[in-house]
Design an enzyme around this catalytic site. Structure first.
Site, PDB file in Angstrom:
ATOM      1  NE  ARG A  66      -1.556  -2.406   2.701  1.00 10.97           N
ATOM      2  CZ  ARG A  66      -1.657  -3.679   2.283  1.00 10.97           C
ATOM      3  NH1 ARG A  66      -2.710  -4.059   1.632  1.00 10.97           N
ATOM      4  NH2 ARG A  66      -0.702  -4.561   2.541  1.00 10.97           N
ATOM      5  CB  THR A  67       3.379   2.568   2.350  1.00  4.61           C
ATOM      6  OG1 THR A  67       2.600   2.069   3.440  1.00  4.61           O
ATOM      7  CG2 THR A  67       3.930   3.936   2.693  1.00  4.61           C
ATOM      8  CE  LYS A  96      27.794  -1.483  -3.959  1.00  5.92           C
ATOM      9  NZ  LYS A  96      28.278  -0.905  -5.228  1.00  5.92           N
ATOM     10  NE  ARG A 117       6.970   0.589   5.158  1.00  5.47           N
ATOM     11  CZ  ARG A 117       5.751   0.075   5.009  1.00  5.47           C
ATOM     12  NH1 ARG A 117       5.601  -1.186   4.665  1.00  5.47           N
ATOM     13  NH2 ARG A 117       4.680   0.819   5.226  1.00  5.47           N
ATOM     14  CG  HIS A 145       3.122   3.970   8.616  1.00  7.37           C
ATOM     15  ND1 HIS A 145       3.291   4.822   7.543  1.00  7.37           N
ATOM     16  CD2 HIS A 145       2.770   2.758   8.087  1.00  7.37           C
ATOM     17  CE1 HIS A 145       3.051   4.150   6.419  1.00  7.37           C
ATOM     18  NE2 HIS A 145       2.739   2.908   6.725  1.00  7.37           N
TER      19      HIS A 145
HETATM   20  N1   CP Z   1      -0.487  -0.123   5.802  1.00  6.83           N
HETATM   21  C1   CP Z   1       0.748  -0.334   5.271  1.00  6.83           C
HETATM   22  O1   CP Z   1       1.739   0.323   5.663  1.00  6.83           O
HETATM   23  O2   CP Z   1       0.797  -1.276   4.304  1.00  6.83           O
HETATM   24  P1   CP Z   1       2.087  -1.729   3.502  1.00  6.83           P
HETATM   25  O3   CP Z   1       3.033  -2.385   4.488  1.00  6.83           O
HETATM   26  O4   CP Z   1       1.608  -2.666   2.445  1.00  6.83           O
HETATM   27  O5   CP Z   1       2.735  -0.497   2.925  1.00  6.83           O
END
Ligand code: CP
Length: 318
Positions: A66-67, A96, A117, A145
């Site tokens: 999703r993100t 590396k 992320r 998040h």
């Molecule tokens: N909700 C969410 O962060 O989903 P993903 O891990 O698929 O990005």
């Protein structure tokens, strides 16, 4: 989020980029701007060329559906371009031995903003500390998040018509869940918020966030019984027990199916309420619930695009 003229050591004086690493940075005025902007993008009432000629780098050290896809869709819909490292731990020079900080310095020379992320709490703050371009936290381990929390409150507003005087149940893995950590802080900005924390004792919300909620004056009730908690809720926010954050598989297996939202549970949830989940789900929401009109989680995921359009426009047009 504040714009200061302090430069990191070794750099020239600069205007600080608009990083977004924690929902604690989002006060009410910025929240209102972002939610209004997301509504406009949702209704397609703004031009799609706002970020034409600009490039976004998406760097993912942990898996995502999703993100990453919604950020990239958002950038394309704004007329911009995307560079991506979808498996950065293996496919970037971090494999590396290059440091995260050096990687961010380099990528910031190619892109106008970075969505990151990472598996470590604080990674986005480390990146922001050295970055000349905005860094947006797309999840840092069990930390934060913030754009998920933004799309969550956007969804609540769209589904229920308001963000004040809501009783919100946060259920599941509250210890490791970065989405609930970010969401609890944002909800606390709105008057009349009450939080019901529903978790087994070993997965209770961390003490740091508990203290933050106390400081913000948010009433909090705790229980380990999902069935007893749902009757008075406006929102039930179910979450996944996060296998990847447990020390052993056996510890995870003991708790993985502790809370399951099924048709029987939904009969106890008020008719006006909504069921949300940041997704992915495993067994914690039975697919039989998907057709219930109160099941908002797929609509919630779609809201990621207009909300991330608003975040990118806010960060990159600064
Ligand atoms: N909700 C969410 O962060 O989903 P993903 O891990 O698929 O990005």
């Amino acid at each position: 989020v504040s714009d200061t003229l302090t430069a990191p050591p070794g750099t020239r004086s600069w205007i600080r980029p608009r990083h977004l690493t924690s929902s604690s940075q989002l006060g009410r005025p910025v929240l209102e701007v972002l939610l209004d902007s997301a509504t406009e993008f949702d209704q397609q009432s703004r031009p799609a060329t706002l970020l034409a000629g600009r490039t976004l780098a998406t760097i993912f050290f942990e898996p995502s559906t999703r993100t990453r896809f919604s950020f990239e869709t958002a950038m394309y819909r704004l007329g911009g371009q995307v560079l991506t490292a979808e498996s950065a731990a293996h496919a970037s020079s971090v494999a590396k031995g290059e440091s995260l900080e050096d990687s961010v310095r380099i990528i910031g020379g190619y892109a106008d903003a970075i969505v990151l992320r990472h598996s470590e709490i604080g990674a986005a703050d480390r990146a922001a500390a050295v970055s000349a371009v905005p860094v947006i936290n797309a999840g840092d381990g069990a930390g934060q998040h913030p754009t998920q929390a933004l799309l969550d409150v956007y969804t609540i507003k769209k589904e229920l018509g308001r963000l004040d005087h809501l009783r919100v149940g946060l259920a599941g893995d509250l210890l490791h869940g970065r989405t609930v950590r970010s969401l609890a802080i944002i909800l606390s900005q709105f008057p009349g918020t009450e939080l019901v924390l529903i978790s087994p004792p070993s997965l209770r919300l961390g003490e740091d966030l508990r203290m933050e909620l106390a400081r913000l004056g948010t009433p909090v009730r705790e229980t380990s019984e999902l069935g007893d908690a749902v009757a008075g809720l406006d929102v039930l926010y179910q979450t996944r027990i996060q296998a990847e954050r447990f020390a052993t598989r056996a510890d995870y297996e003991r708790l993985r199916d502790i809370y399951v939202v099924d048709a029987a549970l939904m009969r106890r949830l008020p008719d006006h309420a909504v069921l949300m989940h940041p997704l992915p789900r495993l067994g914690e929401i039975d697919p039989e619930v998907d057709t219930d009109p109160r099941a908002a989680y797929f609509r919630q995921a779609r809201n990621g695009v207009p909300v991330r359009m608003a975040v990118l426009h806010w960060a990159m047009s600064h």
